[in-house]
Design a protein around this motif. Structure first.
Motif, short mmCIF file in Angstrom:
data_model
loop_
_atom_site.label_atom_id
_atom_site.label_comp_id
_atom_site.label_asym_id
_atom_site.label_seq_id
_atom_site.Cartn_x
_atom_site.Cartn_y
_atom_site.Cartn_z
N LYS A 110 -13.17 45.12 -49.13
CA LYS A 110 -11.83 44.55 -48.95
C LYS A 110 -11.87 43.03 -48.74
N TYR A 111 -12.96 42.41 -49.08
CA TYR A 111 -13.21 40.98 -48.83
C TYR A 111 -12.06 40.09 -49.32
N GLY A 112 -11.63 40.28 -50.54
CA GLY A 112 -10.56 39.45 -51.11
C GLY A 112 -9.27 39.54 -50.33
N LYS A 113 -8.90 40.74 -49.95
CA LYS A 113 -7.66 40.95 -49.19
C LYS A 113 -7.78 40.34 -47.79
N VAL A 114 -8.97 40.46 -47.19
CA VAL A 114 -9.19 39.84 -45.87
C VAL A 114 -9.06 38.33 -45.97
N CYS A 115 -9.60 37.74 -47.04
CA CYS A 115 -9.48 36.29 -47.25
C CYS A 115 -8.02 35.86 -47.38
N LEU A 116 -7.23 36.63 -48.12
CA LEU A 116 -5.81 36.32 -48.25
C LEU A 116 -5.11 36.36 -46.89
N CYS A 117 -5.42 37.37 -46.10
CA CYS A 117 -4.82 37.48 -44.76
C CYS A 117 -5.22 36.29 -43.90
N LEU A 118 -6.48 35.93 -43.94
CA LEU A 118 -6.97 34.81 -43.15
C LEU A 118 -6.29 33.51 -43.56
N ASP A 119 -6.06 33.33 -44.85
CA ASP A 119 -5.36 32.14 -45.33
C ASP A 119 -3.92 32.09 -44.85
N GLU A 120 -3.28 33.23 -44.70
CA GLU A 120 -1.90 33.27 -44.20
C GLU A 120 -1.84 33.06 -42.69
N ILE A 121 -2.87 33.47 -41.99
CA ILE A 121 -2.88 33.33 -40.53
C ILE A 121 -3.20 31.89 -40.13
N ILE A 122 -4.19 31.29 -40.78
CA ILE A 122 -4.63 29.94 -40.43
C ILE A 122 -4.50 29.04 -41.64
N SER A 123 -3.84 27.91 -41.45
CA SER A 123 -3.68 26.94 -42.53
C SER A 123 -4.06 25.56 -42.00
N GLN A 124 -5.03 24.95 -42.64
CA GLN A 124 -5.46 23.59 -42.28
C GLN A 124 -5.84 23.47 -40.79
N GLY A 125 -6.42 24.52 -40.22
CA GLY A 125 -6.85 24.48 -38.84
C GLY A 125 -5.76 24.74 -37.82
N ALA A 126 -4.61 25.20 -38.27
CA ALA A 126 -3.50 25.50 -37.36
C ALA A 126 -3.03 26.94 -37.58
N LEU A 127 -2.58 27.55 -36.50
CA LEU A 127 -2.07 28.92 -36.58
C LEU A 127 -0.75 28.91 -37.33
N GLU A 128 -0.68 29.69 -38.38
CA GLU A 128 0.51 29.71 -39.23
C GLU A 128 1.38 30.94 -38.96
N HIS A 129 0.82 32.14 -39.10
CA HIS A 129 1.57 33.38 -38.91
C HIS A 129 0.78 34.33 -38.01
N THR A 130 1.53 35.07 -37.17
CA THR A 130 0.87 36.08 -36.34
C THR A 130 1.47 37.47 -36.53
N ASP A 131 2.64 37.55 -37.14
CA ASP A 131 3.30 38.83 -37.33
C ASP A 131 2.61 39.63 -38.44
N LYS A 132 2.12 40.81 -38.09
CA LYS A 132 1.35 41.64 -39.02
C LYS A 132 2.16 42.01 -40.26
N ASP A 133 3.43 42.34 -40.10
CA ASP A 133 4.26 42.72 -41.25
C ASP A 133 4.50 41.54 -42.18
N ARG A 134 4.72 40.40 -41.62
CA ARG A 134 4.92 39.19 -42.43
C ARG A 134 3.65 38.84 -43.21
N ILE A 135 2.52 38.93 -42.56
CA ILE A 135 1.24 38.66 -43.22
C ILE A 135 1.02 39.63 -44.36
N ARG A 136 1.33 40.91 -44.12
CA ARG A 136 1.17 41.92 -45.17
C ARG A 136 2.05 41.60 -46.38
N ARG A 137 3.31 41.21 -46.11
CA ARG A 137 4.21 40.88 -47.22
C ARG A 137 3.74 39.63 -47.97
#
Length: 146
Positions: A110-137
């Motif tokens: 699931k490496y690719g999907k994990v990378c996508l999630c990580l990119d949505e959570i952290i952007s440029q060293g800052a916390l971007e999203h924490t809501d699990k449903d939003r990250i999934r969408r």
């Protein structure tokens, strides 16, 4: 700034890493430092048990889920509490992507999907999203209005 999010197996082998604001020559040092610093705690760690450490002005929060160890390293406004939010978002996303506590094999599948999630959570060293449903969408690349 969130300096690093690192995924390793229990043996300390790096599976995935994301560095922000660290020069390339310092990254090897951080990898080995984190693995050595946390090795004793991770031997007997239970799933979802969270550990905290600090080194000079840098904070480290880490946990284990399944066969995967996850580290979050930050400084300045990203202290232990802020890193806990990062770690919670990352672990819940990994669990959702893998549909259970991940083995090393399942994580790598699931490496690719994990990378996508990580990119949505952290952007440029800052916390971007924490809501699990939003990250999934966002990782499904569908509009948020649905």
């Amino acid at each position: 700034m969130i300096l690093c999010v690192l995924f390793t197996n229990r043996a300390g082998n790096v599976l995935l890493e994301r560095f922000h604001g660290l020069p390339a020559e310092e990254r090897l040092h951080w990898r080995s430092f984190l693995v050595k610093l946390t090795a004793e705690n991770l031997k007997t760690a239970r799933d979802d048990e969270v550990f905290v450490a600090s080194h000079k002005s840098v904070f480290i929060v880490y946990t284990v889920i399944g066969d995967i160890c996850i580290f979050a390293v930050g400084k300045e406004v990203y202290d232990e509490l802020a890193l806990m939010e990062v770690l919670n978002a990352v672990t819940s996303s990994v669990k959702e992507v893998c549909r259970k506590d991940p083995s090393e094999r399942l994580f790598l599948e699931k490496y690719g999907k994990v990378c996508l999630c990580l990119d949505e959570i952290i952007s440029q060293g800052a916390l971007e999203h924490t809501d699990k449903d939003r990250i999934r969408r966002l990782t499904r690349l569908k509009p948020l209005a649905e």
